[in-house]
Design an enzyme around this catalytic site. Structure first.
Site, PDB file in Angstrom:
ATOM      1  N   HIS A  93      -2.853  -2.067   6.928  1.00 11.82           N
ATOM      2  CA  HIS A  93      -2.986  -2.203   8.386  1.00 11.82           C
ATOM      3  C   HIS A  93      -1.718  -2.827   8.957  1.00 11.82           C
ATOM      4  CE1 HIS A  93      -4.726  -3.215  12.307  1.00 11.82           C
ATOM      5  NE2 HIS A  93      -5.640  -2.319  11.999  1.00 11.82           N
ATOM      6  N   ASP A 102     -11.642   1.826   8.311  1.00 12.66           N
ATOM      7  CA  ASP A 102     -11.967   3.222   7.977  1.00 12.66           C
ATOM      8  C   ASP A 102     -12.424   3.408   6.548  1.00 12.66           C
ATOM      9  OD1 ASP A 102      -9.278   3.820  10.101  1.00 12.66           O
ATOM     10  OD2 ASP A 102     -11.321   4.498  10.499  1.00 12.66           O
TER      11      ASP A 102
HETATM   12  C1  SDX Z   1      -6.742   2.240  12.100  1.00 12.86           C
HETATM   13  O1  SDX Z   1      -3.624  -0.415  14.874  1.00 12.86           O
HETATM   14  C2  SDX Z   1      -4.886  -0.537  14.731  1.00 12.86           C
HETATM   15  O2  SDX Z   1      -5.458  -1.540  15.090  1.00 12.86           O
HETATM   16  C3  SDX Z   1      -5.595   0.641  14.102  1.00 12.86           C
HETATM   17  C4  SDX Z   1      -7.074   0.486  13.869  1.00 12.86           C
HETATM   18  C5  SDX Z   1      -7.833   0.368  15.177  1.00 12.86           C
HETATM   19  O3  SDX Z   1      -8.948  -0.175  15.151  1.00 12.86           O
HETATM   20  O4  SDX Z   1      -7.353   0.914  16.204  1.00 12.86           O
HETATM   21  O5  SDX Z   1      -7.313  -0.658  13.087  1.00 12.86           O
HETATM   22  C6  SDX Z   1      -7.650   1.707  13.153  1.00 12.86           C
HETATM   23  O6  SDX Z   1      -5.948   3.098  12.385  1.00 12.86           O
HETATM   24  C7  SDX Z   1      -6.769   1.633  10.723  1.00 12.86           C
HETATM   25  C8  SDX Z   1      -5.670   2.212   9.787  1.00 12.86           C
HETATM   26  C9  SDX Z   1      -6.174   3.540   9.247  1.00 12.86           C
HETATM   27  N1  SDX Z   1      -5.115   4.226   8.493  1.00 12.86           N
HETATM   28  C10 SDX Z   1      -5.158   4.331   7.159  1.00 12.86           C
HETATM   29  O7  SDX Z   1      -6.022   3.821   6.452  1.00 12.86           O
HETATM   30  C11 SDX Z   1      -4.038   5.203   6.570  1.00 12.86           C
HETATM   31  C12 SDX Z   1      -3.454   4.509   5.331  1.00 12.86           C
HETATM   32  N2  SDX Z   1      -2.753   3.320   5.761  1.00 12.86           N
HETATM   33  C13 SDX Z   1      -1.344   3.447   6.055  1.00 12.86           C
HETATM   34  O8  SDX Z   1      -0.845   4.662   6.396  1.00 12.86           O
HETATM   35  C14 SDX Z   1      -0.726   2.222   6.692  1.00 12.86           C
HETATM   36  O9  SDX Z   1      -1.203   1.128   6.015  1.00 12.86           O
HETATM   37  C15 SDX Z   1      -0.937   2.019   8.185  1.00 12.86           C
HETATM   38  C16 SDX Z   1      -0.574   3.231   8.959  1.00 12.86           C
HETATM   39  C17 SDX Z   1      -2.349   1.648   8.461  1.00 12.86           C
HETATM   40  C18 SDX Z   1      -0.037   0.842   8.598  1.00 12.86           C
HETATM   41  O10 SDX Z   1       1.262   1.290   8.508  1.00 12.86           O
HETATM   42  P1  SDX Z   1       2.503   0.294   8.812  1.00 12.86           P
HETATM   43  O11 SDX Z   1       2.053  -0.955   9.448  1.00 12.86           O
HETATM   44  O12 SDX Z   1       3.558   1.088   9.493  1.00 12.86           O
HETATM   45  O13 SDX Z   1       2.924  -0.122   7.380  1.00 12.86           O
HETATM   46  P2  SDX Z   1       3.934   0.713   6.506  1.00 12.86           P
HETATM   47  O14 SDX Z   1       3.561   2.161   6.536  1.00 12.86           O
HETATM   48  O15 SDX Z   1       5.309   0.327   6.892  1.00 12.86           O
HETATM   49  O16 SDX Z   1       3.585   0.164   5.044  1.00 12.86           O
HETATM   50  C19 SDX Z   1       4.175  -1.040   4.590  1.00 12.86           C
HETATM   51  C20 SDX Z   1       4.365  -0.806   3.088  1.00 12.86           C
HETATM   52  C21 SDX Z   1       5.110   0.498   2.796  1.00 12.86           C
HETATM   53  O17 SDX Z   1       5.764   0.313   1.571  1.00 12.86           O
HETATM   54  P3  SDX Z   1       7.369  -0.046   1.623  1.00 12.86           P
HETATM   55  O18 SDX Z   1       8.041   1.046   2.447  1.00 12.86           O
HETATM   56  O19 SDX Z   1       7.450  -1.415   2.305  1.00 12.86           O
HETATM   57  O20 SDX Z   1       7.772  -0.048   0.176  1.00 12.86           O
HETATM   58  O21 SDX Z   1       3.071  -0.658   2.469  1.00 12.86           O
HETATM   59  C22 SDX Z   1       2.947   0.662   1.929  1.00 12.86           C
HETATM   60  C23 SDX Z   1       4.014   1.521   2.580  1.00 12.86           C
HETATM   61  O22 SDX Z   1       4.417   2.552   1.689  1.00 12.86           O
HETATM   62  N3  SDX Z   1       1.609   1.137   2.288  1.00 12.86           N
HETATM   63  C24 SDX Z   1       0.794   1.822   1.491  1.00 12.86           C
HETATM   64  C25 SDX Z   1      -0.384   2.021   2.227  1.00 12.86           C
HETATM   65  N4  SDX Z   1      -0.252   1.476   3.441  1.00 12.86           N
HETATM   66  C26 SDX Z   1       0.983   0.933   3.477  1.00 12.86           C
HETATM   67  N5  SDX Z   1       0.934   2.268   0.205  1.00 12.86           N
HETATM   68  C27 SDX Z   1      -0.116   2.943  -0.303  1.00 12.86           C
HETATM   69  N6  SDX Z   1      -1.279   3.168   0.350  1.00 12.86           N
HETATM   70  C28 SDX Z   1      -1.455   2.722   1.611  1.00 12.86           C
HETATM   71  N7  SDX Z   1      -2.597   2.955   2.276  1.00 12.86           N
END
Ligand code: SDX
Length: 430
Positions: free
Chosen positions: A307, A365
């Site tokens: 998140h 989710d």
């Molecule tokens: C919702 O914003 C909100 O409040 C949203 C929400 C709401 O109520 O409105 O809470 C609802 O959208 C929840 C999130 C649902 N999405 C997912 O579950 C999809 C999987 N999660 C990711 O795609 C990610 O965690 C996000 C999109 C939720 C957050 O992305 P960020 O904040 O841009 O973080 P990032 O992508 O920069 O990740 C940071 C690091 C990265 O690694 P590095 O580049 O630092 O090496 O963490 C890793 C990412 O690769 N990472 C993951 C991961 N999520 C982040 N690695 C593996 N699996 C994951 N799920």
């Protein structure tokens, strides 16, 4: 808001004061509105991870503590003691309603659940297998074609009727999309039922026989809607605010928000979680998929994990996980392979160094789809369910944006990295 300031000194020695603004809770913000005029530079923050787009009185999240509160009330307390329509009143009006205010609000919502019959005819034009989110965003966008007589954002009555129509009609539109997908006749709303009972009967009743409301299911959906109602300046809410900031009508702004929610990185994740769990299939495969999620060269991510704000447990995920166990039990679901797989996946991920170091926890989710599935709601409808809950948050933020004297049209700047200025080359010279 306090008036301390950060002092910024450019490489050439030019100084600028950036006022510090403090809110009720959470980090202070630096007011950079004069930065470009005084220093000739923009800030740079792709995805706005460290940028406050507005001030807001509606919802607050503490990502470190795993705290979520609507108008100051912790979501755990609202989940335990409130209802979705009472929470909707709170989000829209800022205070919990009295008995009479709630009764009046519930009665108003019930009397706005029907759609214009012309709007229903849209569903005859969609393919039978159209994705329900595509239908939801299209039909909500069409609402401004039906209600153009009450779109004066400066009129409080128009702002109220917009809120009532969006909240009341989304379940009916969602049910019409679902009925198209399953080839059954549309079921009209009933004013003798409460919000979630009505949704269930519009989804699952058929003309051929009486439909009995499952109160366990109605309570579960009501709780899920409370947990999904609002979440600060998330992607879809910011989209609604941005679209509304140009003066676009609120139905079009909410339709834009629905489209933003659909993405798998946002509300579309609940649908993606079920697809992921079904792809993993068995606890013996968990290690392989956790390794894929950690592999930088593999686009696979653990859906439902991570998140932007929560670097601790998403409090909604904690509540939903507990609820899933109870609901599955009360629904008599003894065979719960997907739920058991989700629990096992969470256990493995939370012990893994990668997830610990990146502070990735289950989000809202991760478990919600398991409950929707247990209630008989198909995976394609999961994000539609999210949209119904979030509709009140979008509406509350649109109303706050419209009433905020600081609101200007949203128009971010950029760091240009394209070609330097050059002259046109005639095609015979290229
Ligand atoms: C919702 O914003 C909100 O409040 C949203 C929400 C709401 O109520 O409105 O809470 C609802 O959208 C929840 C999130 C649902 N999405 C997912 O579950 C999809 C999987 N999660 C990711 O795609 C990610 O965690 C996000 C999109 C939720 C957050 O992305 P960020 O904040 O841009 O973080 P990032 O992508 O920069 O990740 C940071 C690091 C990265 O690694 P590095 O580049 O630092 O090496 O963490 C890793 C990412 O690769 N990472 C993951 C991961 N999520 C982040 N690695 C593996 N699996 C994951 N799920």
């Amino acid at each position: 808001m306090s008036q301390d300031a950060y002092r910024l000194k450019s490489p050439s020695g030019k100084e600028t004061e950036l006022p510090v603004l403090s809110g009720t809770a959470g980090p202070d913000v630096l007011d950079i509105s004069k930065l470009y005029a005084q220093q000739g530079v923009f800030t740079y923050d792709p995805g706005f991870a460290a940028t406050g787009s507005c001030s807001s009185n509606i919802t607050f999240i503490d990502g470190e503590e795993g705290l979520l509160m609507y108008r100051g009330y912790p979501v755990e307390q609202l989940a335990k003691s409130s209802s979705f329509l009472e929470v909707s009143y709170l989000l829209l009006h800022g205070e919990l309603p009295t008995v009479d205010e709630l009764a009046d609000f519930e009665s108003t919502i019930r009397r706005h659940t029907m759609l214009n019959e012309g709007m229903l005819s849209f569903f005859k034009g969609f393919r039978y297998d159209a994705h329900p989110m595509a239908m939801l965003s299209a039909v909500v966008g069409s609402m401004s074609a039906y209600y153009h007589d009450k779109l004066d954002a400066s009129n409080p009555q128009h702002r109220d009727i917009f809120a009532h129509r969006i909240l009341a009609k989304l379940p009916t539109i969602a049910a019409a999309a679902y009925k198209l997908n399953c080839g059954q006749p549309f079921i009209y709303p009933r004013n003798d039922l409460n919000y979630c009972e009505n949704l269930l009967q519009m989804f699952f009743a058929v003309p051929a026989e009486p439909y009995e409301i499952d109160q366990v299911a109605a309570e579960a959906i009501d709780l899920l809607f409370i947990l999904h109602a609002d979440h600060e300046q998330n992607c879809s809410t910011s989209t609604v605010r941005m679209a509304g900031s140009s003066g676009a009508n609120p139905y079009s702004a909410v339709a834009a928000g629905i489209s933003a929610l659909w993405g798998p990185a946002h509300g579309g994740a609940n649908e993606a979680v079920l697809a992921m769990l079904e792809e993993i299939g068995d606890v013996s495969q968990i290690g392989k998929y956790v390794d894929k999620a950690k592999d930088k060269n593999d686009p696979f991510r653990l859906m439902g994990f991570g998140h932007r704000v929560y670097k601790n447990f998403d409090p909604r995920a904690t509540i939903i996980r507990k609820m899933a166990h109870k609901i599955l039990g009360r629904l008599g679901r003894v065979d719960t392979p997907l739920y058991d797989l989700a629990l096992a996946l969470e256990e493995v991920a939370l012990k893994d160094e990668y997830f610990i170091e990146k502070r990735l926890y289950p989000n809202v989710d991760f478990y919600s789809g398991i409950i929707y599935r247990a209630l008989g709601i198909p995976t394609s409808m999961f994000t539609v369910m999210f949209a119904i809950g979030r509709s009140v948050g979008w509406t509350a933020h649109w109303r706050e944006m419209i009433g905020d004297s600081e609101t200007r049209i949203s128009r971010p700047r950029q760091l240009y990295t394209g070609p330097a200025k050059r002259d046109y080359v005639p095609i015979d010279k290229r």
